[in-house]
Design a protein around this motif. Structure first.
Motif, PDB file in Angstrom:
ATOM      1  N   TRP A   1       0.807  -1.216   0.000  1.00  0.00           N
ATOM      2  CA  TRP A   1       0.000   0.000   0.000  1.00  0.00           C
ATOM      3  C   TRP A   1       0.849   1.279   0.000  1.00  0.00           C
ATOM      4  O   TRP A   1       0.627   2.179  -0.827  1.00  0.00           O
ATOM      5  CB  TRP A   1      -0.950  -0.032   1.183  1.00  0.00           C
ATOM      6  CG  TRP A   1      -1.907   1.127   1.236  1.00  0.00           C
ATOM      7  CD1 TRP A   1      -2.004   2.043   2.225  1.00  0.00           C
ATOM      8  CD2 TRP A   1      -2.887   1.480   0.265  1.00  0.00           C
ATOM      9  NE1 TRP A   1      -2.987   2.965   1.943  1.00  0.00           N
ATOM     10  CE2 TRP A   1      -3.541   2.631   0.734  1.00  0.00           C
ATOM     11  CE3 TRP A   1      -3.271   0.937  -0.963  1.00  0.00           C
ATOM     12  CZ2 TRP A   1      -4.565   3.265   0.018  1.00  0.00           C
ATOM     13  CZ3 TRP A   1      -4.293   1.560  -1.668  1.00  0.00           C
ATOM     14  CH2 TRP A   1      -4.926   2.705  -1.179  1.00  0.00           C
ATOM     15  N   PRO A   2       1.845   1.424   0.870  1.00  0.00           N
ATOM     16  CA  PRO A   2       2.662   2.645   0.813  1.00  0.00           C
ATOM     17  C   PRO A   2       3.409   2.797  -0.508  1.00  0.00           C
ATOM     18  O   PRO A   2       3.513   3.909  -1.035  1.00  0.00           O
ATOM     19  CB  PRO A   2       3.644   2.465   1.982  1.00  0.00           C
ATOM     20  CG  PRO A   2       2.976   1.497   2.895  1.00  0.00           C
ATOM     21  CD  PRO A   2       2.223   0.558   1.997  1.00  0.00           C
ATOM     22  N   LEU A   3       3.907   1.670  -1.034  1.00  0.00           N
ATOM     23  CA  LEU A   3       4.646   1.732  -2.295  1.00  0.00           C
ATOM     24  C   LEU A   3       3.755   2.179  -3.436  1.00  0.00           C
ATOM     25  O   LEU A   3       4.155   3.007  -4.283  1.00  0.00           O
ATOM     26  CB  LEU A   3       5.240   0.349  -2.618  1.00  0.00           C
ATOM     27  CG  LEU A   3       6.203  -0.227  -1.576  1.00  0.00           C
ATOM     28  CD1 LEU A   3       6.564  -1.657  -1.938  1.00  0.00           C
ATOM     29  CD2 LEU A   3       7.449   0.630  -1.473  1.00  0.00           C
ATOM     30  N   LEU A   4       2.545   1.651  -3.484  1.00  0.00           N
ATOM     31  CA  LEU A   4       1.625   2.002  -4.557  1.00  0.00           C
ATOM     32  C   LEU A   4       1.168   3.454  -4.444  1.00  0.00           C
ATOM     33  O   LEU A   4       1.000   4.138  -5.462  1.00  0.00           O
ATOM     34  CB  LEU A   4       0.426   1.063  -4.552  1.00  0.00           C
ATOM     35  CG  LEU A   4       0.729  -0.401  -4.875  1.00  0.00           C
ATOM     36  CD1 LEU A   4      -0.527  -1.254  -4.765  1.00  0.00           C
ATOM     37  CD2 LEU A   4       1.335  -0.530  -6.272  1.00  0.00           C
ATOM     38  N   CYS A   5       0.981   3.925  -3.225  1.00  0.00           N
ATOM     39  CA  CYS A   5       0.609   5.334  -3.053  1.00  0.00           C
ATOM     40  C   CYS A   5       1.731   6.253  -3.535  1.00  0.00           C
ATOM     41  O   CYS A   5       1.477   7.273  -4.193  1.00  0.00           O
ATOM     42  CB  CYS A   5       0.301   5.615  -1.581  1.00  0.00           C
ATOM     43  SG  CYS A   5      -1.269   4.933  -1.012  1.00  0.00           S
TER      44      CYS A   5
ATOM     45  N   GLY B   1      11.056  10.272   7.059  1.00  0.00           N
ATOM     46  CA  GLY B   1      11.235   9.504   8.285  1.00  0.00           C
ATOM     47  C   GLY B   1      11.721  10.380   9.421  1.00  0.00           C
ATOM     48  O   GLY B   1      11.273  10.247  10.574  1.00  0.00           O
ATOM     49  N   LEU B   2      12.628  11.296   9.116  1.00  0.00           N
ATOM     50  CA  LEU B   2      13.135  12.232  10.114  1.00  0.00           C
ATOM     51  C   LEU B   2      12.012  13.131  10.628  1.00  0.00           C
ATOM     52  O   LEU B   2      11.879  13.359  11.849  1.00  0.00           O
ATOM     53  CB  LEU B   2      14.248  13.070   9.490  1.00  0.00           C
ATOM     54  CG  LEU B   2      15.059  13.973  10.423  1.00  0.00           C
ATOM     55  CD1 LEU B   2      15.913  13.142  11.371  1.00  0.00           C
ATOM     56  CD2 LEU B   2      15.944  14.904   9.598  1.00  0.00           C
TER      57      LEU B   2
ATOM     58  N   SER C   1      12.233   1.508   0.811  1.00  0.00           N
ATOM     59  CA  SER C   1      10.874   1.559   0.271  1.00  0.00           C
ATOM     60  C   SER C   1      10.701   2.757  -0.654  1.00  0.00           C
ATOM     61  O   SER C   1      10.022   2.674  -1.688  1.00  0.00           O
ATOM     62  CB  SER C   1       9.853   1.619   1.405  1.00  0.00           C
ATOM     63  OG  SER C   1      10.003   2.814   2.153  1.00  0.00           O
ATOM     64  N   ALA C   2      11.304   3.891  -0.293  1.00  0.00           N
ATOM     65  CA  ALA C   2      11.198   5.083  -1.130  1.00  0.00           C
ATOM     66  C   ALA C   2      11.873   4.867  -2.480  1.00  0.00           C
ATOM     67  O   ALA C   2      11.365   5.288  -3.523  1.00  0.00           O
ATOM     68  CB  ALA C   2      11.810   6.275  -0.407  1.00  0.00           C
TER      69      ALA C   2
ATOM     70  N   VAL D   1       5.932  10.476   0.196  1.00  0.00           N
ATOM     71  CA  VAL D   1       4.580   9.930   0.301  1.00  0.00           C
ATOM     72  C   VAL D   1       4.629   8.475   0.764  1.00  0.00           C
ATOM     73  O   VAL D   1       3.835   8.043   1.609  1.00  0.00           O
ATOM     74  CB  VAL D   1       3.850  10.043  -1.050  1.00  0.00           C
ATOM     75  CG1 VAL D   1       2.547   9.233  -1.039  1.00  0.00           C
ATOM     76  CG2 VAL D   1       3.559  11.505  -1.379  1.00  0.00           C
ATOM     77  N   THR D   2       5.559   7.706   0.225  1.00  0.00           N
ATOM     78  CA  THR D   2       5.685   6.299   0.593  1.00  0.00           C
ATOM     79  C   THR D   2       5.900   6.130   2.094  1.00  0.00           C
ATOM     80  O   THR D   2       5.226   5.336   2.763  1.00  0.00           O
ATOM     81  CB  THR D   2       6.854   5.654  -0.178  1.00  0.00           C
ATOM     82  OG1 THR D   2       6.636   5.783  -1.580  1.00  0.00           O
ATOM     83  CG2 THR D   2       7.004   4.182   0.178  1.00  0.00           C
TER      84      THR D   2
END
Length: 321
Positions: A7-11, A110-111, A68-69, A49-50
């Protein structure tokens, strides 16, 4: 909320595709995909976004942020190919840069998520930035950039007169003779023939490649058996639509082959054959594009020299038939 691994990757990838659809302007217009606003900021936003979507489920590691990014940007580039808004050549060449910038974007988000209370606001600001700069920073079109050159040479076990004939007339080029060049591996159509005719204007070479590409090389300076300098002449129909990505089209706003010089120096019964290729790269990110062009053109130079060597030595009886 249930969040799957994808889901995060697709977004993230979907965000990149939306930005690419917005940045569909032609050269000289706002929102062209060759703008620095897109090349630098789109993969950054994809990475952000990911990670933002992933962090809404639970805390992730720093390795996840970067990995992932970067992978979301791979999906973004693959998706742009799938919906036919990008060509294979551009996609392959830009992928390393996008994954690197995407990883930076992932680490940045992330930071923000770990040490602030305003990740959504930060993401919104970064997402709006390419849209704003894309509207304000229309591509000025052709730029005046320096002409670079690449030189290579090879020793041919054949007399200069034999090598000269093959330089002028290279007919029925088989794929196996040149297919090791990386520019052909990533999608540039392979050459089919290059045949020279002596006209009132001098030597004119008709070059034909796959996918209907055809153009002429005009000799602006030559000495039979010693040297020839070719300049490229492209007509309106030299490169049919879809034969090459617009952003790497020869003679376009962003790339051009200025000229090619061959020099032949006798060494007893052998010949030193040298090639010098002049080219221009004109982008907002020449620091990245120029080394890629130098590598591809240098690799092509070595392959084409070997092509002439093998053909010349086969006729001279000093190499395999």
């Amino acid at each position: 909320m249930p969040y799957s691994f994808w889901w995060p990757l697709l977004c993230g990838a979907a965000t990149g595709l939306l930005l690419r659809l917005v940045f569909s302007g032609d050269s000289g217009q706002a929102y062209t995909p060759m703008l620095a606003a897109f090349v630098y900021l789109a993969p950054l936003v994809v990475g952000m976004v990911t990670v933002y979507v992933a962090e809404r489920s639970h805390r992730r590691s720093w390795g996840y942020y970067a990995g992932s990014a970067a992978f979301a940007n791979v999906l973004f580039v693959v998706g742009s190919l799938a919906i036919l808004v990008e060509g294979l050549i551009c996609a392959i060449l830009i992928l390393p840069l996008f994954t690197a910038i995407g990883a930076v974007g992932g680490l940045l988000m992330g930071l923000v998520c770990r040490f602030t209370n305003w990740p959504r606001g930060t993401l919104g600001c970064f997402a709006a930035l390419p849209l704003l700069l894309g509207a304000l920073g229309g591509d000025p079109g052709p730029r005046v950039h320096s002409v670079e050159n690449v030189r290579r040479q090879v020793l041919v076990q054949a007399p200069a007169s034999e090598v000269w004939q093959h330089l002028l007339d290279a007919d029925r080029i088989a794929p196996g003779e040149v297919e090791t060049a990386w520019m052909y591996r990533i999608g540039v159509p392979m050459p089919l023939a290059g045949v020279t005719e002596e006209t009132a204007d001098g030597l004119v070479r008709d070059v034909r490649m796959g996918k209907g590409i055809h153009f002429t090389q005009v000799a602006s300076d030559w000495e039979p058996g010693r040297r020839v300098h070719w300049r490229y002449r492209f007509g309106p129909g030299s490169v049919p639509p879809g034969a090459l990505d617009d952003h790497v089209r020869i003679g376009g706003d962003y790339f051009d082959l200025v000229g090619t010089t061959y020099r032949l120096t006798p060494r007893g019964q052998a010949t030193v054959l040298e090639i010098e290729m002049q080219y221009r790269v004109s982008t907002d990110f020449d620091w990245y594009a120029e080394p890629l062009a130098r590598w591809l053109i240098g690799d092509f130079s070595e392959v084409i020299l070997d092509f002439y060597r093998v053909r010349s030595e086969a006729v001279a009886g000093t190499g395999p038939a």
